[in-house]
Write an enzyme that holds these catalytic residues in place. Sequence first.
Site, PDB file in Angstrom:
ATOM      1  N   TYR A   6       7.093  10.606   1.299  1.00 40.00           N
ATOM      2  CA  TYR A   6       7.360  12.037   1.424  1.00 40.00           C
ATOM      3  C   TYR A   6       8.855  12.356   1.481  1.00 40.00           C
ATOM      4  O   TYR A   6       9.271  13.451   1.108  1.00 40.00           O
ATOM      5  CB  TYR A   6       6.696  12.606   2.678  1.00 40.00           C
TER       6      TYR A   6
ATOM      7  N   ASP B 268      -1.165  10.732   7.182  1.00 36.66           N
ATOM      8  CA  ASP B 268      -1.534  12.087   6.796  1.00 36.66           C
ATOM      9  C   ASP B 268      -3.016  12.140   6.412  1.00 36.66           C
ATOM     10  O   ASP B 268      -3.783  12.992   6.869  1.00 36.66           O
ATOM     11  CB  ASP B 268      -0.651  12.539   5.632  1.00 36.66           C
TER      12      ASP B 268
ATOM     13  N   LYS C 190      -1.456  -1.589   3.740  1.00 34.80           N
ATOM     14  CA  LYS C 190      -2.090  -2.103   2.522  1.00 34.80           C
ATOM     15  C   LYS C 190      -1.306  -3.327   2.074  1.00 34.80           C
ATOM     16  O   LYS C 190      -0.815  -3.421   0.953  1.00 34.80           O
ATOM     17  CB  LYS C 190      -2.107  -1.018   1.440  1.00 34.80           C
TER      18      LYS C 190
ATOM     19  N   ASP D 225      -7.970   1.354   3.408  1.00 28.72           N
ATOM     20  CA  ASP D 225      -9.263   1.706   2.831  1.00 28.72           C
ATOM     21  C   ASP D 225     -10.406   1.322   3.759  1.00 28.72           C
ATOM     22  O   ASP D 225     -11.407   2.037   3.869  1.00 28.72           O
ATOM     23  CB  ASP D 225      -9.441   1.082   1.437  1.00 28.72           C
TER      24      ASP D 225
END
Length: 350
Positions: free
Chosen positions: A139, A242, A185, A218
């Site tokens: 971001y 987020d 991840k 995930d």
Amino acid sequence: MPKIVTLPGDGIGPEVTAAAVQVLREVAPDLTFEEHAIGGAAYDAHGDPFPQRTRDALRDVDAVLLGTVGGAQNSPWNSLARPMRPESGLLALRKALGCYANLRPVRVQPGLEHLSPLKPELARGVDILIVRELLGGVYFDGDRKLDGDTAYNTMRYTTPEVERVAKMAFWAAEQRKGRVTSVDKANVLEVSELWRRDVQALRDREYRSIHLNHEYVDSVAMLIVSDPSRYDVIVTENLFGDILSDLAAVIPGSLGLMPSASLGDGAGLFEPIHGSAPDIAGKGVANPAAAIMSAAMLLRHGLGRSDAANQIERAVALALREEPTRDLGGKADTKTFTHAVMEAIGTPVG
């Protein structure tokens, strides 16, 4: 006297912020308040979603209470250049305050399990704190571009950025159940390898009493709704945080029950996580519970007044049972619910 800057913002923001301020005045009459503009309302009034007069007001402040920022999908604000959009004002506000850690409690209120989309046996007792890194990652990285049919954004983190938000998560866990889940991840992203390495090293060096485990984003996205009670404190980077915090927000049954605190080295920023809800703005029916509970977080994390914060949270729990708002299947409007909270504040414990 502690100074609070209020930024009511857009849509239902002014309504729920007024309710939160009313409750704050009741439990902490020594506070002073100063109101300024942010978001679309600031652009309309000053041509900037984060005008200089608002920036200046933050130089000498103890905490900031924010309403909501943004408009409907077809809002004319969305056609503005990105730096002038309401959401850009919010990002600039966070950066100006140095708020690098966002704390979002996800708690199912006792007796309100039926509001959750989850089965009551899954929703019962859920109490998660999501700690999201707020000033780094994809971001905020300046290495980005949209050029014809090609676009890219870059996710970048440094060890100091990872460590400071991880410390916030470990500190919070010490006051809860002592368990932290770090989400990344790392099987495909180098930036997640750094994240996992640094969080683990910090735990081994300074927080050995904390039980730390690492999970892929995930997997957490599945487990947070299928087995939410497995989590105590979750810490993760900006983008993952987020998405996961918005996903977890459905567990209590309404976004109107979700407060947040954004903390750093200076004054904290406290806000409900729901949107501006332009379809009901001005109708007096918005649920102010999240804004009022954000005010409780302001007292606890911004001013160190845990007793007053507990007083508000207890009153909100009572009001939710006795005068639920329309989004919770009740009939109470904003004013009625706020009045119920005010009355509950004076109710003896026991």
